[in-house]
Design a protein around this motif. Structure first.
Motif, PDB file in Angstrom:
ATOM      1  N   SER A   8      38.332  39.799  45.286  1.00 40.30           N
ATOM      2  CA  SER A   8      38.188  39.198  46.732  1.00 40.30           C
ATOM      3  C   SER A   8      36.716  38.363  47.071  1.00 40.30           C
ATOM      4  N   ASN A   9      37.140  37.681  48.187  1.00 43.23           N
ATOM      5  CA  ASN A   9      35.751  36.923  48.878  1.00 43.23           C
ATOM      6  C   ASN A   9      35.646  35.873  47.906  1.00 43.23           C
ATOM      7  N   ILE A  10      36.724  35.210  47.291  1.00 46.48           N
ATOM      8  CA  ILE A  10      36.787  33.778  46.229  1.00 46.48           C
ATOM      9  C   ILE A  10      36.428  32.583  47.120  1.00 46.48           C
ATOM     10  N   PRO A  11      35.223  31.964  47.098  1.00 45.43           N
ATOM     11  CA  PRO A  11      35.191  30.812  47.925  1.00 45.43           C
ATOM     12  C   PRO A  11      36.344  29.510  47.401  1.00 45.43           C
ATOM     13  N   ASP A  12      36.550  29.780  45.983  1.00 43.12           N
ATOM     14  CA  ASP A  12      37.189  28.501  45.371  1.00 43.12           C
ATOM     15  C   ASP A  12      38.211  29.214  44.286  1.00 43.12           C
ATOM     16  N   LYS A  13      39.306  29.364  44.580  1.00 48.53           N
ATOM     17  CA  LYS A  13      40.278  30.080  43.686  1.00 48.53           C
ATOM     18  C   LYS A  13      40.567  29.351  42.631  1.00 48.53           C
ATOM     19  N   LEU A  14      40.634  27.832  42.320  1.00 47.32           N
ATOM     20  CA  LEU A  14      40.981  27.363  41.291  1.00 47.32           C
ATOM     21  C   LEU A  14      39.652  27.421  40.395  1.00 47.32           C
ATOM     22  N   PHE A 106      45.730  39.954  37.671  1.00 48.61           N
ATOM     23  CA  PHE A 106      44.482  39.557  38.484  1.00 48.61           C
ATOM     24  C   PHE A 106      45.048  38.863  39.536  1.00 48.61           C
ATOM     25  N   GLU A 107      44.675  39.651  40.606  1.00 44.12           N
ATOM     26  CA  GLU A 107      45.111  39.173  41.957  1.00 44.12           C
ATOM     27  C   GLU A 107      43.774  38.490  42.747  1.00 44.12           C
ATOM     28  N   ILE A 108      43.893  37.111  42.931  1.00 46.53           N
ATOM     29  CA  ILE A 108      42.712  36.504  43.622  1.00 46.53           C
ATOM     30  C   ILE A 108      42.810  36.191  44.895  1.00 46.53           C
ATOM     31  N   VAL A 109      41.885  36.777  45.606  1.00 51.16           N
ATOM     32  CA  VAL A 109      42.023  36.839  47.036  1.00 51.16           C
ATOM     33  C   VAL A 109      40.774  35.832  47.787  1.00 51.16           C
ATOM     34  N   ALA A 110      40.999  34.843  48.493  1.00 50.29           N
ATOM     35  CA  ALA A 110      40.113  33.989  48.975  1.00 50.29           C
ATOM     36  C   ALA A 110      39.246  34.729  50.049  1.00 50.29           C
ATOM     37  N   SER A 111      38.455  33.966  50.733  1.00 50.79           N
ATOM     38  CA  SER A 111      37.623  34.472  51.648  1.00 50.79           C
ATOM     39  C   SER A 111      38.461  34.326  53.262  1.00 50.79           C
ATOM     40  N   ASP A 112      39.389  33.553  53.297  1.00 47.48           N
ATOM     41  CA  ASP A 112      39.828  33.268  54.707  1.00 47.48           C
ATOM     42  C   ASP A 112      40.847  34.386  55.044  1.00 47.48           C
ATOM     43  N   LYS A 116      43.051  37.113  53.015  1.00 51.14           N
ATOM     44  CA  LYS A 116      42.764  38.640  52.957  1.00 51.14           C
ATOM     45  C   LYS A 116      43.782  39.594  53.308  1.00 51.14           C
ATOM     46  N   ALA A 117      44.389  39.230  54.325  1.00 48.21           N
ATOM     47  CA  ALA A 117      45.566  40.083  55.055  1.00 48.21           C
ATOM     48  C   ALA A 117      46.340  40.302  54.154  1.00 48.21           C
ATOM     49  N   ALA A 118      46.993  39.188  53.321  1.00 54.17           N
ATOM     50  CA  ALA A 118      47.928  39.233  52.233  1.00 54.17           C
ATOM     51  C   ALA A 118      47.415  40.141  51.074  1.00 54.17           C
ATOM     52  N   GLY A 119      46.216  39.754  50.752  1.00 55.12           N
ATOM     53  CA  GLY A 119      45.630  40.514  49.694  1.00 55.12           C
ATOM     54  C   GLY A 119      45.463  41.902  49.990  1.00 55.12           C
ATOM     55  N   ARG A 120      45.410  42.531  51.316  1.00 52.22           N
ATOM     56  CA  ARG A 120      45.309  44.192  51.773  1.00 52.22           C
ATOM     57  C   ARG A 120      46.860  44.432  51.441  1.00 52.22           C
ATOM     58  N   GLY A 130      51.365  53.464  42.718  1.00 49.82           N
ATOM     59  CA  GLY A 130      50.508  54.122  41.468  1.00 49.82           C
ATOM     60  C   GLY A 130      50.094  53.493  40.626  1.00 49.82           C
ATOM     61  N   TYR A 131      49.939  52.245  40.582  1.00 48.42           N
ATOM     62  CA  TYR A 131      49.286  51.480  39.858  1.00 48.42           C
ATOM     63  C   TYR A 131      47.670  51.848  39.808  1.00 48.42           C
ATOM     64  N   PRO A 132      47.191  51.286  38.683  1.00 43.91           N
ATOM     65  CA  PRO A 132      45.824  51.602  38.503  1.00 43.91           C
ATOM     66  C   PRO A 132      45.174  50.268  38.999  1.00 43.91           C
ATOM     67  N   LEU A 133      44.120  50.578  40.086  1.00 43.38           N
ATOM     68  CA  LEU A 133      43.538  49.297  40.855  1.00 43.38           C
ATOM     69  C   LEU A 133      42.001  49.411  40.683  1.00 43.38           C
ATOM     70  N   THR A 134      41.675  47.927  40.528  1.00 43.21           N
ATOM     71  CA  THR A 134      39.878  47.938  40.525  1.00 43.21           C
ATOM     72  C   THR A 134      39.860  46.922  41.454  1.00 43.21           C
ATOM     73  N   HIS A 135      38.825  46.770  42.089  1.00 41.10           N
ATOM     74  CA  HIS A 135      38.457  45.758  43.153  1.00 41.10           C
ATOM     75  C   HIS A 135      36.980  45.290  43.027  1.00 41.10           C
ATOM     76  N   ILE A 136      36.899  43.879  42.765  1.00 36.96           N
ATOM     77  CA  ILE A 136      35.517  43.371  42.706  1.00 36.96           C
ATOM     78  C   ILE A 136      35.453  42.327  43.643  1.00 36.96           C
ATOM     79  N   VAL A 137      34.399  42.498  44.477  1.00 33.68           N
ATOM     80  CA  VAL A 137      34.083  41.598  45.786  1.00 33.68           C
ATOM     81  C   VAL A 137      32.841  40.767  45.285  1.00 33.68           C
ATOM     82  N   ALA A 138      33.387  39.364  45.310  1.00 39.85           N
ATOM     83  CA  ALA A 138      32.421  38.160  44.847  1.00 39.85           C
ATOM     84  C   ALA A 138      31.263  38.204  45.975  1.00 39.85           C
ATOM     85  N   ALA A 139      30.069  37.531  45.538  1.00 38.95           N
ATOM     86  CA  ALA A 139      29.145  37.638  46.222  1.00 38.95           C
ATOM     87  C   ALA A 139      29.185  36.305  47.160  1.00 38.95           C
ATOM     88  N   ALA A 140      28.806  36.523  48.651  1.00 42.16           N
ATOM     89  CA  ALA A 140      29.034  35.324  49.187  1.00 42.16           C
ATOM     90  C   ALA A 140      28.218  34.024  48.966  1.00 42.16           C
TER      91      ALA A 140
END
Length: 140
Positions: A8-14, A106-112, A116-120, A130-140
């Protein structure tokens, strides 16, 4: 069970997707990238060809006759029959219908805020099931 990683917090998804695809290919993985439409798919196609002069990232549309022989597939159709199911990268705001066919998502969530709401919502959907989840927040 599909392993799901949120980035999440991805500034450029592509650009971020190109980096993930490169890393997956270095590990000899097959990848499907689900885009939000033809325009994003065309932009990703171009980005994968120009992303790195040092890397060759062979890709085609999932509808291409060479799809079964190509390690990276691009699609904007969530209903598309796919020849491989190792890694799915989701660039859309929706939960992919057939994500459970893949070993890893891999779920890629932009910073807008809309993304973010759709990602949540997607995170909650997977967690409730019950899926195993990890969450990585990109540095701004």
């Amino acid at each position: 069970m599909t392993r799901i990683d949120f980035h999440s917090n991805i500034p450029d998804k592509l650009h971020y997707a190109c980096r993930l695809v490169r890393k997956a290919r270095q590990a000899q993985c097959q990848v499907v990238v689900l885009t939000s439409g033809q325009a994003q798919m065309a932009a990703l196609d171009k980005a994968l060809w120009t992303f790195s002069e040092a890397d060759f990232l062979p890709h085609v549309a999932a509808t291409d006759p060479l799809a079964a022989h190509t390690p990276i597939l691009l699609t904007d159709d969530d209903q598309q029959e796919l020849p491989h199911h190792q890694i799915l990268i989701n660039l859309t705001t929706a939960t992919p219908q057939h994500f459970a066919r893949f070993e890893r998502l891999f779920e890629i969530v932009a910073s807008d805020e809309n993304d973010k709401a759709a990602g949540r919502d997607r995170y909650r959907f997977y967690k409730e099931r019950g899926y195993p989840l990890t969450h990585i927040v990109a540095a701004a």
